[in-house]
Design a protein around this motif. Structure first.
Motif, PDB file in Angstrom:
ATOM      1  N   GLY A 173       0.820  -1.205   0.000  1.00 29.91           N
ATOM      2  CA  GLY A 173       0.000   0.000   0.000  1.00 29.91           C
ATOM      3  C   GLY A 173       0.853   1.253   0.000  1.00 29.91           C
ATOM      4  N   GLU A 174       0.387   2.272   0.713  1.00 29.98           N
ATOM      5  CA  GLU A 174       1.044   3.578   0.687  1.00 29.98           C
ATOM      6  C   GLU A 174       2.224   3.704   1.640  1.00 29.98           C
ATOM      7  N   GLN A 175       2.244   2.949   2.751  1.00 26.10           N
ATOM      8  CA  GLN A 175       3.249   3.189   3.775  1.00 26.10           C
ATOM      9  C   GLN A 175       3.985   1.974   4.274  1.00 26.10           C
ATOM     10  N   ALA A 176       3.304   0.884   4.487  1.00 24.26           N
ATOM     11  CA  ALA A 176       3.842  -0.254   5.231  1.00 24.26           C
ATOM     12  C   ALA A 176       4.997  -0.938   4.498  1.00 24.26           C
ATOM     13  N   VAL A 177       5.990  -1.369   5.289  1.00 26.59           N
ATOM     14  CA  VAL A 177       7.121  -2.116   4.754  1.00 26.59           C
ATOM     15  C   VAL A 177       7.399  -3.293   5.681  1.00 26.59           C
ATOM     16  N   LEU A 178       7.447  -4.489   5.096  1.00 26.34           N
ATOM     17  CA  LEU A 178       7.786  -5.701   5.820  1.00 26.34           C
ATOM     18  C   LEU A 178       9.131  -6.210   5.338  1.00 26.34           C
ATOM     19  N   GLU A 179       9.895  -6.816   6.255  1.00 31.63           N
ATOM     20  CA  GLU A 179      11.137  -7.491   5.890  1.00 31.63           C
ATOM     21  C   GLU A 179      10.932  -8.987   6.048  1.00 31.63           C
ATOM     22  N   VAL A 180      11.146  -9.735   4.981  1.00 35.85           N
ATOM     23  CA  VAL A 180      10.945 -11.180   4.994  1.00 35.85           C
ATOM     24  C   VAL A 180      12.070 -11.834   5.808  1.00 35.85           C
ATOM     25  N   VAL A 195       7.812  -6.097  10.823  1.00 39.70           N
ATOM     26  CA  VAL A 195       7.358  -4.797  10.342  1.00 39.70           C
ATOM     27  C   VAL A 195       8.491  -3.780  10.492  1.00 39.70           C
ATOM     28  N   ARG A 196       8.954  -3.257   9.359  1.00 41.12           N
ATOM     29  CA  ARG A 196       9.994  -2.229   9.373  1.00 41.12           C
ATOM     30  C   ARG A 196       9.392  -0.824   9.362  1.00 41.12           C
ATOM     31  N   ARG A 197       8.223  -0.674   8.737  1.00 39.76           N
ATOM     32  CA  ARG A 197       7.492   0.601   8.774  1.00 39.76           C
ATOM     33  C   ARG A 197       6.009   0.274   8.813  1.00 39.76           C
ATOM     34  N   GLY A 198       5.346   0.823   9.786  1.00 40.78           N
ATOM     35  CA  GLY A 198       3.930   0.543   9.977  1.00 40.78           C
ATOM     36  C   GLY A 198       3.050   1.240   8.967  1.00 40.78           C
ATOM     37  N   GLY A 199       1.791   0.860   9.001  1.00 41.25           N
ATOM     38  CA  GLY A 199       0.794   1.459   8.131  1.00 41.25           C
ATOM     39  C   GLY A 199      -0.427   0.577   8.035  1.00 41.25           C
ATOM     40  N   ILE A 200      -1.446   1.089   7.394  1.00 38.99           N
ATOM     41  CA  ILE A 200      -2.694   0.349   7.188  1.00 38.99           C
ATOM     42  C   ILE A 200      -2.585  -0.422   5.879  1.00 38.99           C
ATOM     43  N   VAL A 201      -3.021  -1.693   5.920  1.00 41.15           N
ATOM     44  CA  VAL A 201      -2.999  -2.546   4.737  1.00 41.15           C
ATOM     45  C   VAL A 201      -4.418  -3.045   4.484  1.00 41.15           C
TER      46      VAL A 201
END
Length: 181
Positions: free
Chosen positions: A106-113, A154-160
């Motif tokens: 989406g617009e903000q969230a970033v996950l690290e696998v 979660v490296r950067r939060g946000g709404i998904v």
């Protein structure tokens, strides 16, 4: 071509399946807000008993919707959230990602696998015989193949939300193959 989020799920209690939602909120360094597996340290029910202080590398569980298509061809009806995942995707080769790949959602969230989900025997309690379809041994190499998704932090939060895009950012070479976490 970007992948897509097709469903989001969470549950506040330890249940095998998670309830689909209109959206989930990812919290930096913690996981999915309101989900039982959110936290800085291990939240996996069994592993908490003997490794309670280890970092939580399983904050968010992602699964590719294409697995459900494959399972349907083998007679197993499975839909988003039923195997305990938080985020279901389409057109993202989750199992082919290297450790450390970043997923922009989406617009903000970033996950690290962080690794592969290790399928457990509870999958057979959900649907008898299903474990054998998400966990297999390669007859040539003897290596195990895990198809039940990947884990991430979660490296950067946000709404998904369902419909959000998924962009993959690969880490620098050399890449490390995913292992069980």
């Amino acid at each position: 071509m970007a992948g897509q989020v097709t469903a989001v799920s969470r549950d506040a209690t330890y249940t095998f399946s998670k309830t689909n939602r209109e959206s989930i909120t990812l919290l930096t360094g913690l996981g999915v807000e309101g989900d039982v597996h959110a936290g800085e340290t291990i939240r996996h029910q069994f592993r908490m008993t003997y490794e309670p202080d280890l970092p939580n590398l399983r904050q968010v569980h992602l699964m590719h919707e294409e697995l459900f298509d494959e399972l349907a061809l083998k007679g197993f009806e499975v839909s988003a959230g039923q195997l305990g995942e938080n985020i279901t995707t389409r057109q993202v080769d989750l199992l082919g990602l290297p450790t450390g790949a970043l997923l922009h959602l989406g617009e903000q969230a970033v996950l690290e696998v962080t690794g592969l989900r290790n399928p457990c025997s509870k999958i057979n309690d959900f649907r008898s015989g299903l474990l054998g379809e998400v966990f297999a041994m390669d007859p040539v190499s003897g290596d195990f193949t895990f198809k039940s998704g990947v884990m991430a932090v979660v490296r950067r939060g946000g709404i998904v939300r369902p419909g959000d895009s998924v962009q993959v950012e690969y880490p620098p070479l050399p890449h490390r193959a995913l292992e069980r976490v």
